[in-house]
Scaffold this active site. Structure first.
Site, PDB file in Angstrom:
ATOM      1  N   HIS B  60       0.844  -1.211   0.000  1.00  0.00           N
ATOM      2  CA  HIS B  60       0.000   0.000   0.000  1.00  0.00           C
ATOM      3  C   HIS B  60       0.873   1.252   0.000  1.00  0.00           C
ATOM      4  O   HIS B  60       1.209   1.794   1.055  1.00  0.00           O
ATOM      5  CB  HIS B  60      -0.927  -0.001   1.214  1.00  0.00           C
ATOM      6  CG  HIS B  60      -2.049   0.975   1.073  1.00  0.00           C
ATOM      7  ND1 HIS B  60      -3.337   0.697   1.444  1.00  0.00           N
ATOM      8  CD2 HIS B  60      -2.071   2.236   0.587  1.00  0.00           C
ATOM      9  CE1 HIS B  60      -4.112   1.739   1.189  1.00  0.00           C
ATOM     10  NE2 HIS B  60      -3.360   2.696   0.674  1.00  0.00           N
ATOM     11  N   ARG B  64       2.842   8.666  -6.099  1.00  0.00           N
ATOM     12  CA  ARG B  64       2.424   9.996  -6.579  1.00  0.00           C
ATOM     13  C   ARG B  64       2.744  10.298  -8.037  1.00  0.00           C
ATOM     14  O   ARG B  64       2.304  11.309  -8.554  1.00  0.00           O
ATOM     15  CB  ARG B  64       3.032  11.117  -5.715  1.00  0.00           C
ATOM     16  CG  ARG B  64       2.680  11.047  -4.244  1.00  0.00           C
ATOM     17  CD  ARG B  64       1.213  11.258  -3.994  1.00  0.00           C
ATOM     18  NE  ARG B  64       0.919  11.408  -2.558  1.00  0.00           N
ATOM     19  CZ  ARG B  64      -0.234  11.065  -2.004  1.00  0.00           C
ATOM     20  NH1 ARG B  64      -1.205  10.542  -2.739  1.00  0.00           N
ATOM     21  NH2 ARG B  64      -0.443  11.239  -0.706  1.00  0.00           N
ATOM     22  N   ASN B  94      -4.352   6.107  -7.430  1.00  0.00           N
ATOM     23  CA  ASN B  94      -4.985   7.442  -7.406  1.00  0.00           C
ATOM     24  C   ASN B  94      -3.976   8.537  -7.733  1.00  0.00           C
ATOM     25  O   ASN B  94      -3.799   9.506  -6.995  1.00  0.00           O
ATOM     26  CB  ASN B  94      -5.662   7.702  -6.059  1.00  0.00           C
ATOM     27  CG  ASN B  94      -4.709   7.660  -4.878  1.00  0.00           C
ATOM     28  OD1 ASN B  94      -3.644   7.056  -4.967  1.00  0.00           O
ATOM     29  ND2 ASN B  94      -5.069   8.298  -3.793  1.00  0.00           N
ATOM     30  N   ASP B 152      -8.521   3.131  -3.971  1.00  0.00           N
ATOM     31  CA  ASP B 152      -8.000   3.665  -2.704  1.00  0.00           C
ATOM     32  C   ASP B 152      -8.016   5.193  -2.643  1.00  0.00           C
ATOM     33  O   ASP B 152      -7.666   5.864  -3.604  1.00  0.00           O
ATOM     34  CB  ASP B 152      -6.576   3.180  -2.452  1.00  0.00           C
ATOM     35  CG  ASP B 152      -6.062   3.693  -1.115  1.00  0.00           C
ATOM     36  OD1 ASP B 152      -6.811   3.594  -0.135  1.00  0.00           O
ATOM     37  OD2 ASP B 152      -4.946   4.226  -1.075  1.00  0.00           O
ATOM     38  N   HIS B 232      -5.922  -0.736   5.247  1.00  0.00           N
ATOM     39  CA  HIS B 232      -5.668   0.092   6.441  1.00  0.00           C
ATOM     40  C   HIS B 232      -6.819   0.142   7.435  1.00  0.00           C
ATOM     41  O   HIS B 232      -7.360   1.208   7.712  1.00  0.00           O
ATOM     42  CB  HIS B 232      -5.250   1.508   6.035  1.00  0.00           C
ATOM     43  CG  HIS B 232      -6.114   2.177   4.989  1.00  0.00           C
ATOM     44  ND1 HIS B 232      -7.489   2.167   5.022  1.00  0.00           N
ATOM     45  CD2 HIS B 232      -5.786   2.889   3.882  1.00  0.00           C
ATOM     46  CE1 HIS B 232      -7.962   2.843   3.984  1.00  0.00           C
ATOM     47  NE2 HIS B 232      -6.942   3.290   3.277  1.00  0.00           N
ATOM     48  N   ASP B 305       0.595   2.455   3.824  1.00  0.00           N
ATOM     49  CA  ASP B 305      -0.207   3.572   3.295  1.00  0.00           C
ATOM     50  C   ASP B 305       0.675   4.830   3.195  1.00  0.00           C
ATOM     51  O   ASP B 305       0.259   5.939   3.526  1.00  0.00           O
ATOM     52  CB  ASP B 305      -1.435   3.849   4.163  1.00  0.00           C
ATOM     53  CG  ASP B 305      -2.430   4.795   3.482  1.00  0.00           C
ATOM     54  OD1 ASP B 305      -2.247   5.090   2.285  1.00  0.00           O
ATOM     55  OD2 ASP B 305      -3.381   5.226   4.156  1.00  0.00           O
TER      56      ASP B 305
END
Lengths: 313, 435
Positions: B60, B64, B94, B152, B232, B305
């Site tokens: 996870h 970016r 994402n 996510d 998470h 995360d």
């Protein structure tokens, strides 16, 4: 004179101990006398510059702060969100850094985000006074409420204080609760469960559902403003139903002792949380709260600048 | 440093997937695991006193790139991973644009090949642009190389849409990773709803925001007989729901982050935005429940995360700060301190949460285990190395961590990918990554 107060900021009553709160109240008493004189100005803050930075709009709080500063002979400037460069996309921290760079001594901040004053105080050397940050804290309001209670009732210790209304979104409620608990009062909160977090029971606050239970035995009742937008948020069905069950009116005042004080931080929704006759009646101290607010703010300004002066020596 | 043939000698080798836990030699030849007795001209590297584990997987991670290169890039993010002991990452989709097309997946794979130092397995968005409504081209994404599907950062709110995506994904043998959040309960919230949100006057996010969607996913998993992994998780209610579902044989798994097992909402009392993440840090009761979930196996994966943000973005009023903290360079140290040294997990179970656990969820049988002839990806741990975490020394582009100054016991001291030492604190071995 050696002061107990040793802080550059006033952020919340949660951060203060009983001695610090008492010193503010005692100092405010002296300034209340100044405000009753023919000449209402003292030179205590001559040469100090104070910026009242009200990112969220306010009428009485900014007026009260500005008057307090002027009666202490400070130079003051008011800026709002629309006149600041926040509008141009500058961050809050950068805006206040610029204010600090002009050798300003104190910034009084009103902001809609909880913790905004704490955030500035931590990142800057300038003194910061919180004039209300979202639902978090409004320490001078809490102090002026407690000042009024102490003046009328002699002592806070053992006093039964009931706060009625929107506790969840209320910074006034939070400030009152911490200040009163630290000075030994018994605090009750009351309102519909959607607006009264049960978590306050963990710090020794009594929570009740019926206004009758909150009024019976109370020495002070603090009625909070109920905002129209909470109805739209689905916290209660209508202001009419809210009034029916949680207002202080001709029907419910019979549960309240005739010696009890009735307070309200303003602005009042007449006929919603509080009936007009009661707001203007003999038990109401609502306008005295406003008078005392000025003295309390003078006291706070005086103690903080006193500490800042000693730091610079 | 690239080494062709060598033997790691005297280390304690732990591979939970094969139930291995013994002192033995590990041979590496031309970047692959090899029988240590048959390698010719092998250099001997003494690793006695250290733990030799299959390479750690962080399933996870927000790298970016593309679109958020001021926060992190594939170059900096994979270096941070190497320094933290990870050899494989699953990149969240994402990005901007979202990883919902074969072109974006190809972009990520190309940049990983050119700039990356660890393995990056892309995940694909479940919906177009991550909009939660229209199904992405899942078959094509699979063909382009995604290992899982997730939206996510958001959660598909509509039951039918989610159920259809899970069923469709089963056709292509792709596991679903879900960020569980009921948006109606979440909206406007900035921290866990409870005692501290009440004291601080901030809008709270109730545990039921997460738990409601966990319950939904359990029903979808049961009805479709397909795998859904809950990302998470943070709430006691979530752990309880998953434990019951797993006992009934429902194909649901879960991960937890290092911060949710080590911090609580009380940390927010000074409004430090490095404690602001989604899901939020919850109560002590929740924290203990997550630890119990790790202990009893309900939670099979630890994942960071890793969510980089620039300092400017985080240095604002708490309400306005973005959610998320970085974790790649702190996870192993924090978890060794909080889980192994506090005797929550023995070392084999600890390693499983970073190797077998994620590999099983991702259905990658050759990953997270030591197999002769397969890629020599290794994490070397010094269980007792005491050190203080210092964010100034991070390889990540971001510094948004609550663990600066944290006193840790235990550390990943070397990271090997395809046989090459990319990161090393060992005597005489120089790692190849540079700042």
């Amino acid at each position: 004179m050696d002061h107990i107060w040793k802080k550059k900021d006033l952020l919340s009553l949660y951060d203060l101990n009983a001695d610090e709160i008492t010193e503010i109240l005692d100092t405010a008493e002296e300034f209340k006398k100044v405000n009753q004189r023919n000449v209402k100005k003292v030179p205590a803050l001559r040469g100090k510059t104070i910026v009242n930075f009200f990112v969220e709009p306010s009428t009485r709080t900014i007026l009260s702060f500005e008057l307090a500063e002027k009666r202490l002979s400070a130079d003051t400037i008011n800026i709002s969100a629309s006149t600041s460069s926040l509008k141009k996309g500058e961050t809050l921290l950068d805006t206040v850094r610029n204010i600090e760079a002009m050798q300003v001594d104190l910034v009084v901040i009103r902001h809609s985000a909880p913790g905004a004053a704490d955030f500035l105080a931590k990142n800057l050397n300038v003194g910061v006074i919180n004039a209300g940050d979202g639902a978090h804290s409004h320490p001078t309001q809490g102090l002026l409420d407690i000042f009024t209670m102490r003046e009328k009732k002699g002592s806070i210790k053992g006093l039964n204080v009931s706060i009625i209304g929107d506790i969840l979104h209320g910074r006034v409620a939070r400030s009152n609760i911490w200040g009163l608990l630290k000075l030994g009062a018994n605090v009750t909160i009351c309102g519909p469960r959607t607006l009264v977090p049960r978590e306050f029971e963990q710090i020794g606050v009594r929570v009740c559902d019926k206004i009758q239970d909150a009024l019976e035995g109370a020495d002070v009742v603090n009625m909070l403003r109920i905002q129209q937008e909470r109805q739209e948020g689905g916290f209660f069905p209508s202001t009419a139903e809210y009034s029916k069950y949680f207002a202080l009116n001709k029907r419910t005042i019979k549960y309240l002792s005739p010696d009890a004080l009735i307070m309200h931080p303003g602005p009042i929704n007449r006929g919603v949380e509080l009936d007009s006759e009661i707001a203007d009646g003999p038990q109401s101290v609502i306008l005295e709260q406003v008078t005392n607010g000025l003295a309390v703010r003078m006291g706070v300004l005086y103690l903080i600048t006193g500490f800042l002066n000693n730091e610079k020596k | 440093m690239k080494k062709n043939n060598y033997i790691l000698k005297g280390g304690r080798v732990i591979d939970p997937k094969q139930n291995i836990d013994k002192v033995m030699d590990v041979g590496i030849q031309n970047g692959k695991f090899a029988n240590s007795e048959t390698i010719k001209d092998a250099e001997i590297i003494n690793v006695s006193g250290l733990i030799i584990s299959p390479g750690f997987i962080d399933m996870h991670v927000h790298l970016r790139q593309p679109g958020g290169n001021h926060k992190e890039t594939i170059k900096t993010g994979t270096r941070a991973a190497a320094a933290g002991g990870f050899t494989s990452l699953v990149a969240m989709p994402n990005t901007n644009p979202a990883a919902d097309s074969t072109a974006t997946i190809e972009y990520i794979r190309t940049h990983t090949r050119d700039d990356g130092v660890v393995k990056v397995y892309p995940s694909g968005a479940m919906t177009k642009g991550g909009n939660g409504k229209q199904m992405a081209s899942i078959g094509s994404l699979k063909e382009a190389g995604v290992v899982a599907l997730t939206d996510d950062g958001h959660c598909i709110q509509n039951f039918e849409i989610m159920k259809n995506i899970v069923e469709y994904s089963k056709t292509f043998n792709l596991p679903i990773l879900d960020h569980c959040e009921d948006e109606d309960q979440f909206t406007g919230g900035v921290m866990h709803k409870g005692y501290w949100s009440t004291v601080l006057g901030m809008k709270g996010i109730p545990n039921t925001s997460e738990a409601l969607m966990i319950a939904r996913n359990i029903m979808i998993s049961r009805d479709t007989d397909w795998d859904i992994h809950m990302q998470h998780i943070s709430a006691k209610e979530s752990v309880d729901l998953l434990r019951d579902a797993q006992a009934k044989g429902v194909r649901v798994t879960a991960e937890v982050t290092p911060h949710h097992i080590s911090l609580t909402d009380e940390n927010i009392k000074y409004y430090d935005t490095n404690y602001k993440m989604n899901p939020p840090l919850a109560s002590e009761e929740d924290r203990l429940s997550l630890i119990e979930g790790l202990r009893d196996g309900t939670i099979s994966v630890i994942a960071t995360d890793h969510a980089p943000h620039s300092e400017t973005e985080k240095l604002v009023e708490f309400n306005y700060a973005p959610f998320g903290i970085i974790g790649l360079e702190t996870a192993v140290s924090v978890c060794l301190t909080e889980l192994y040294h506090k005797e929550v997990l023995n070392i084999s179970d600890f390693i499983s949460k970073f190797t077998k656990g994620p590999a099983d969820v991702l259905k990658m049988e050759k990953l997270g285990t030591i197999i002769e002839g397969k890629d020599a990806d290794i994490t070397i741990l010094d269980l007792n190395k005491e050190h203080t975490i210092c964010k100034k020394s991070f390889y990540s582009l971001a510094r948004n961590t609550p663990f600066d100054g944290y006193k840790a016991k235990g550390k990943a001291v070397a990271t090997i990918v395809d046989g090459g030492f990319i990161y090393s604190e060992l005597n005489d071995i120089v790692g190849s990554i540079q700042k």
